[in-house]
Design an enzyme around this catalytic site. Structure first.
Site, PDB file in Angstrom:
ATOM      1  N   GLY A 121       2.390   4.998  13.095  1.00 54.28           N
ATOM      2  CA  GLY A 121       3.035   3.773  13.579  1.00 54.28           C
ATOM      3  C   GLY A 121       2.446   3.315  14.908  1.00 54.28           C
ATOM      4  O   GLY A 121       2.200   2.122  15.119  1.00 54.28           O
TER       5      GLY A 121
ATOM      6  N   LYS B 206       0.874  -1.181   0.000  1.00 51.74           N
ATOM      7  CA  LYS B 206       0.000   0.000   0.000  1.00 51.74           C
ATOM      8  C   LYS B 206       0.908   1.227   0.000  1.00 51.74           C
ATOM      9  O   LYS B 206       1.362   1.687   1.027  1.00 51.74           O
ATOM     10  CB  LYS B 206      -0.892  -0.009   1.242  1.00 51.74           C
ATOM     11  CG  LYS B 206      -2.209   0.652   1.059  1.00 51.74           C
ATOM     12  CD  LYS B 206      -2.317   2.111   1.151  1.00 51.74           C
ATOM     13  CE  LYS B 206      -1.859   3.048   2.136  1.00 51.74           C
ATOM     14  NZ  LYS B 206      -1.754   4.410   1.573  1.00 51.74           N
TER      15      LYS B 206
ATOM     16  N   GLU C  15       9.184   1.404  10.874  1.00 52.44           N
ATOM     17  CA  GLU C  15      10.276   2.355  10.609  1.00 52.44           C
ATOM     18  C   GLU C  15       9.653   3.733  10.651  1.00 52.44           C
ATOM     19  O   GLU C  15       8.898   4.105   9.748  1.00 52.44           O
ATOM     20  CB  GLU C  15      10.886   2.084   9.220  1.00 52.44           C
ATOM     21  CG  GLU C  15      11.525   0.729   9.061  1.00 52.44           C
ATOM     22  CD  GLU C  15      12.804   0.585   9.860  1.00 52.44           C
ATOM     23  OE1 GLU C  15      13.369   1.598  10.306  1.00 52.44           O
ATOM     24  OE2 GLU C  15      13.230  -0.562  10.065  1.00 52.44           O
TER      25      GLU C  15
ATOM     26  N   GLY D   3       6.657   5.074   8.034  1.00 57.06           N
ATOM     27  CA  GLY D   3       5.868   6.305   8.013  1.00 57.06           C
ATOM     28  C   GLY D   3       6.051   7.055   9.318  1.00 57.06           C
ATOM     29  O   GLY D   3       7.054   6.874  10.019  1.00 57.06           O
ATOM     30  N   SER D   4       5.068   7.871   9.632  1.00 57.40           N
ATOM     31  CA  SER D   4       5.198   8.727  10.811  1.00 57.40           C
ATOM     32  C   SER D   4       5.030   7.914  12.100  1.00 57.40           C
ATOM     33  O   SER D   4       4.358   6.873  12.108  1.00 57.40           O
ATOM     34  CB  SER D   4       4.131   9.814  10.765  1.00 57.40           C
ATOM     35  OG  SER D   4       2.852   9.213  10.739  1.00 57.40           O
ATOM     36  N   THR D   5       5.593   8.427  13.168  1.00 55.22           N
ATOM     37  CA  THR D   5       5.468   7.766  14.469  1.00 55.22           C
ATOM     38  C   THR D   5       4.005   7.731  14.903  1.00 55.22           C
ATOM     39  O   THR D   5       3.533   6.740  15.468  1.00 55.22           O
ATOM     40  CB  THR D   5       6.365   8.477  15.495  1.00 55.22           C
ATOM     41  OG1 THR D   5       7.723   8.265  15.094  1.00 55.22           O
ATOM     42  CG2 THR D   5       6.177   7.940  16.906  1.00 55.22           C
ATOM     43  N   GLU D   6       3.277   8.796  14.560  1.00 55.43           N
ATOM     44  CA  GLU D   6       1.868   8.860  14.958  1.00 55.43           C
ATOM     45  C   GLU D   6       1.075   7.681  14.352  1.00 55.43           C
ATOM     46  O   GLU D   6       0.361   6.965  15.062  1.00 55.43           O
ATOM     47  CB  GLU D   6       1.311  10.191  14.444  1.00 55.43           C
ATOM     48  CG  GLU D   6      -0.040  10.530  14.963  1.00 55.43           C
ATOM     49  CD  GLU D   6      -0.582  11.767  14.245  1.00 55.43           C
ATOM     50  OE1 GLU D   6       0.170  12.444  13.524  1.00 55.43           O
ATOM     51  OE2 GLU D   6      -1.792  12.014  14.415  1.00 55.43           O
TER      52      GLU D   6
ATOM     53  N   GLU E 202       9.315  16.499  14.471  1.00 59.43           N
ATOM     54  CA  GLU E 202       9.818  16.240  13.113  1.00 59.43           C
ATOM     55  C   GLU E 202       9.100  17.184  12.143  1.00 59.43           C
ATOM     56  O   GLU E 202       7.881  17.122  11.994  1.00 59.43           O
ATOM     57  CB  GLU E 202       9.541  14.784  12.732  1.00 59.43           C
ATOM     58  CG  GLU E 202      10.170  14.398  11.428  1.00 59.43           C
ATOM     59  CD  GLU E 202       9.820  12.975  10.999  1.00 59.43           C
ATOM     60  OE1 GLU E 202       8.641  12.605  11.093  1.00 59.43           O
ATOM     61  OE2 GLU E 202      10.725  12.259  10.554  1.00 59.43           O
TER      62      GLU E 202
ATOM     63  N   CYS F 179      13.829  10.609   6.555  1.00 60.35           N
ATOM     64  CA  CYS F 179      13.586  10.335   7.976  1.00 60.35           C
ATOM     65  C   CYS F 179      14.856  10.482   8.809  1.00 60.35           C
ATOM     66  O   CYS F 179      14.808  10.863   9.964  1.00 60.35           O
ATOM     67  CB  CYS F 179      13.014   8.940   8.129  1.00 60.35           C
ATOM     68  SG  CYS F 179      13.995   7.707   7.284  1.00 60.35           S
TER      69      CYS F 179
HETATM   70  P1  NAD Z   1       2.346   8.621   7.167  1.00 58.45           P
HETATM   71  O1  NAD Z   1       2.538   7.932   8.465  1.00 58.45           O
HETATM   72  O2  NAD Z   1       1.352   9.715   7.094  1.00 58.45           O
HETATM   73  O3  NAD Z   1       1.909   7.568   6.043  1.00 58.45           O
HETATM   74  C1  NAD Z   1       2.698   6.444   5.736  1.00 58.45           C
HETATM   75  C2  NAD Z   1       1.823   5.399   5.065  1.00 58.45           C
HETATM   76  O4  NAD Z   1       0.846   4.967   5.992  1.00 58.45           O
HETATM   77  C3  NAD Z   1       1.052   5.917   3.854  1.00 58.45           C
HETATM   78  O5  NAD Z   1       0.986   4.926   2.870  1.00 58.45           O
HETATM   79  C4  NAD Z   1      -0.322   6.186   4.443  1.00 58.45           C
HETATM   80  O6  NAD Z   1      -1.363   6.158   3.485  1.00 58.45           O
HETATM   81  C5  NAD Z   1      -0.440   5.036   5.413  1.00 58.45           C
HETATM   82  N1  NAD Z   1      -1.433   5.240   6.474  1.00 58.45           N
HETATM   83  C6  NAD Z   1      -1.865   6.414   6.993  1.00 58.45           C
HETATM   84  N2  NAD Z   1      -2.815   6.170   7.934  1.00 58.45           N
HETATM   85  C7  NAD Z   1      -2.955   4.826   8.019  1.00 58.45           C
HETATM   86  C8  NAD Z   1      -3.767   3.968   8.804  1.00 58.45           C
HETATM   87  N3  NAD Z   1      -4.642   4.443   9.685  1.00 58.45           N
HETATM   88  N4  NAD Z   1      -3.644   2.639   8.641  1.00 58.45           N
HETATM   89  C9  NAD Z   1      -2.753   2.128   7.761  1.00 58.45           C
HETATM   90  N5  NAD Z   1      -1.979   2.900   6.964  1.00 58.45           N
HETATM   91  C10 NAD Z   1      -2.067   4.237   7.097  1.00 58.45           C
HETATM   92  O7  NAD Z   1       3.801   9.089   6.707  1.00 58.45           O
HETATM   93  P2  NAD Z   1       4.188   9.962   5.438  1.00 58.45           P
HETATM   94  O8  NAD Z   1       3.720  11.350   5.691  1.00 58.45           O
HETATM   95  O9  NAD Z   1       3.758   9.259   4.199  1.00 58.45           O
HETATM   96  O10 NAD Z   1       5.797   9.890   5.476  1.00 58.45           O
HETATM   97  C11 NAD Z   1       6.571  10.697   6.266  1.00 58.45           C
HETATM   98  C12 NAD Z   1       6.951  10.013   7.553  1.00 58.45           C
HETATM   99  O11 NAD Z   1       7.603   8.781   7.268  1.00 58.45           O
HETATM  100  C13 NAD Z   1       7.935  10.794   8.383  1.00 58.45           C
HETATM  101  O12 NAD Z   1       7.557  10.737   9.731  1.00 58.45           O
HETATM  102  C14 NAD Z   1       9.261  10.068   8.179  1.00 58.45           C
HETATM  103  O13 NAD Z   1      10.186  10.238   9.208  1.00 58.45           O
HETATM  104  C15 NAD Z   1       8.786   8.674   8.064  1.00 58.45           C
HETATM  105  N6  NAD Z   1       9.787   7.852   7.374  1.00 58.45           N
HETATM  106  C16 NAD Z   1      10.512   6.941   8.104  1.00 58.45           C
HETATM  107  C17 NAD Z   1      11.492   6.185   7.479  1.00 58.45           C
HETATM  108  C18 NAD Z   1      12.317   5.173   8.247  1.00 58.45           C
HETATM  109  O14 NAD Z   1      12.930   4.309   7.617  1.00 58.45           O
HETATM  110  N7  NAD Z   1      12.361   5.235   9.564  1.00 58.45           N
HETATM  111  C19 NAD Z   1      11.748   6.363   6.124  1.00 58.45           C
HETATM  112  C20 NAD Z   1      10.996   7.307   5.429  1.00 58.45           C
HETATM  113  C21 NAD Z   1      10.001   8.035   6.056  1.00 58.45           C
END
Ligand code: NAD
Length: 511
Positions: free
Chosen positions: A242, A185, A259, A237-240, A394, A293
């Site tokens: 996650g 996804k 991650e 994705g974001s910690t929130e 962040e 990130c």
């Molecule tokens: P995000 O958390 O908003 O979204 C990430 C993914 O999760 C997207 O595909 C989104 O559609 C999906 N998602 C959102 N809500 C969901 C839910 N309720 N259930 C399941 N999936 C859901 O993050 P973003 O804005 O796309 O990316 C930026 C963030 O990603 C930053 O916080 C960055 O630090 C982090 N990031 C971390 C790494 C790492 O390896 N640690 C690498 C790249 C980005």
């Protein structure tokens, strides 16, 4: 770049075929450099997730796939690397026009890293201990014992928009190397490169091994993380989000790797070679407009070097060229969206209100020919306190916070004073000093006199709220396998199985 795809339509990719979503709806993907629509993509539904999970489940049941010999699997991984290299130009184009990443970075780094990851995994997988024999146990009797590592099953891979292709491969490579199947996804801003990559991979793996369902996190993401037949979640994705995923995964106790975000500390020691440390620190924070990130967003500078360092940073930042990411001379492209641009600008406003000093940037930027794009000038704040919001949260944009320090203990304390622990860095001419600092830093990767240097054979992941689990390298295979202990008794005589008497006190075991 010569590749032009116009406005292309991408359905979902399920069971080796393109399929429209059950409700036939689509959403637009825009180029963040221009605001122009570059693709229309199917808006997946819960029913589509069901279909994709079923296809992945069926593919997982195929023993030819699940139990394939590692040497055969290595051939497939190498074939995927070949697919990536053969279609490099198209993949790079799709990635750039949807994510805003510069074509220079994508072509010269991302694509090579991706191909290398599959080649690296092909080498790792033939050495990986899929079966380990244990020594004969001293108690309770002779036995042959071994430990198998088996694939987990259907993996939901949920990825962000900042590095769509690279991060997708961090999940695809270990999942396929170990015989799992995938439902991906990608983020709604950037699904098109992942869709094309899946199609390319499907040409060398059985149908259903890799599937992609596009759509929002609230619909497709939720359906995946709550699906009873999804066995593992691999999320970046974001910690929130996650945190939310972790709580949902608990309901069906899914194996989960996360991650997440970062606010990485970058420490200049007083003997740092500034001729490298200054460009290196800017490389660490402004690459991809700060949307990485592991970016080094908090720069700690000793008091007596402060003014010299800030002057050097500002001079160098002014040489960076914002532009169309498809132009090979562009250093920094746009941020991903108008809402991300607004979030970053509101953090810049907060920084000013908190009393930090803006010494560079801080404004929106206009790029000729890209007037509809979301560009922000690379921004530097000084006089930042580590407790300020701009140093704790962040921002995920081109914003550097410079924080002064006087004592080593003080800077280590500040560096670790964060909910995050993804990356860190230290600049010094003395490697012993560096290691002493590295030991004390709470981060999953620490660079000495460098930044962003990840290796495909080294683990990547976070301490603290930056995540759980590791990607890349042999450690990532651990995250995609589960352990099975197999015991074979070597004691054929009942009377020698004295341990059965623990239960059978009234039965003669000597017959
Ligand atoms: P995000 O958390 O908003 O979204 C990430 C993914 O999760 C997207 O595909 C989104 O559609 C999906 N998602 C959102 N809500 C969901 C839910 N309720 N259930 C399941 N999936 C859901 O993050 P973003 O804005 O796309 O990316 C930026 C963030 O990603 C930053 O916080 C960055 O630090 C982090 N990031 C971390 C790494 C790492 O390896 N640690 C690498 C790249 C980005």
């Amino acid at each position: 770049m010569s590749v032009q795809v116009g406005i292309r339509t991408f359905p979902l990719f399920i069971n080796g075929k393109w399929e429209f979503s059950s409700n036939k709806e689509t959403f637009d993907v825009k180029n963040p450099a221009t605001g122009d629509i570059v693709a229309r993509v199917s808006k997946g539904t819960k029913e589509d997730v069901d279909r994709a999970v079923k296809a992945a489940q069926l593919a997982f049941k195929n023993e030819n796939w699940r139990d394939m010999h590692p040497k055969e699997r290595a051939k497939i991984l190498n074939a995927i690397a070949h697919q990536i290299v053969t279609h490099a130009e198209e993949l790079a184009y799709l990635e750039s026009v949807s994510s805003g990443g510069t074509i220079r970075r994508i072509a010269q780094s991302d694509i090579l890293q991706m191909a290398d990851l599959f080649q690296t995994m092909a080498k790792i997988v033939v050495e990986y201990p899929f079966s380990e024999t244990l020594p004969v146990p001293p108690f309770p009797g002779p036995a042959h014992n071994f430990v198998w590592r088996e694939p987990i099953g259907v993996c939901a891979a949920i990825t962000p928009w900042n590095l769509p292709l690279v991060i997708a491969t961090w999940k695809i490579a270990p999942a396929l190397a170990t015989g799992n199947t995938l439902v991906m996804k990608p983020a709604s801003y950037t699904p098109i490169s992942t869709l094309r990559l899946a199609e390319l991979i499907s040409q060398v793996v059985p149908p259903g091994v890799i599937n992609v369902v596009t759509g929002s996190g609230g619909d497709v993401g939720e359906a995946l993380i709550n699906h009873p037949d999804v066995d593992k979640i691999a999320f970046t994705g974001s910690t929130e989000v996650g945190r939310h995923i972790m709580s949902q995964a608990a309901v069906t106790v899914k194996n989960t790797t996360l991650e997440l975000g970062g606010k990485s500390p970058n420490i200049l020691l007083d003997d740092a070679d500034l001729s490298i440390a200054l460009p290196g620190s800017l490389f660490g924070v402004f690459l991809h407009a700060g949307q990485l990130c592991e970016s080094g967003t908090r720069l700690f500078v000793p008091d007596h070097l402060h003014d010299q360092v800030v002057e050097g940073l500002v001079d160098l930042t002014k040489t960076l060229k914002l532009g169309n990411p498809l132009d090979m001379t562009t250093d920094i492209g746009p941020v991903i969206s108008n809402s991300q641009r607004d979030t970053i600008m509101s953090y810049i406003e907060t920084g000013k209100q908190e009393g930090a000093t803006l010494v560079c940037g801080g404004e929106l930027a206009t790029v000729p020919g890209c007037e509809g794009g979301y560009f922000i000038q690379p921004t530097i704040f000084t006089n930042v306190k580590n407790s300020m919001k701009i140093a704790q949260e962040e921002i995920f944009g081109p914003v550097l916070s410079v924080i002064r320090y006087s004592e080593l203990d003080e800077v280590i304390e500040m560096a670790n004073d964060s909910i995050y622990g993804l990356a860190a860095g230290v600049w010094t001419r003395d490697v012993n000093k560096a290691y002493a600092v590295v030991r004390k830093l709470q981060a999953g990767v620490v660079w000495i006199n460098d930044w962003h240097m990840l290796r495909n054979d080294a683990p990547f992941g976070g301490y603290k709220q930056s995540g759980i689990g590791r990607e890349m390298g042999k450690h990532s295979l651990d995250s995609y396998t589960q352990l099975k202990h197999v015991h074979t008794s070597l004691v054929p005589e009942l009377h020698k199985r004295t341990y059965y008497q623990i239960l059978f006190s009234n039965t003669d075991m000597n017959q």
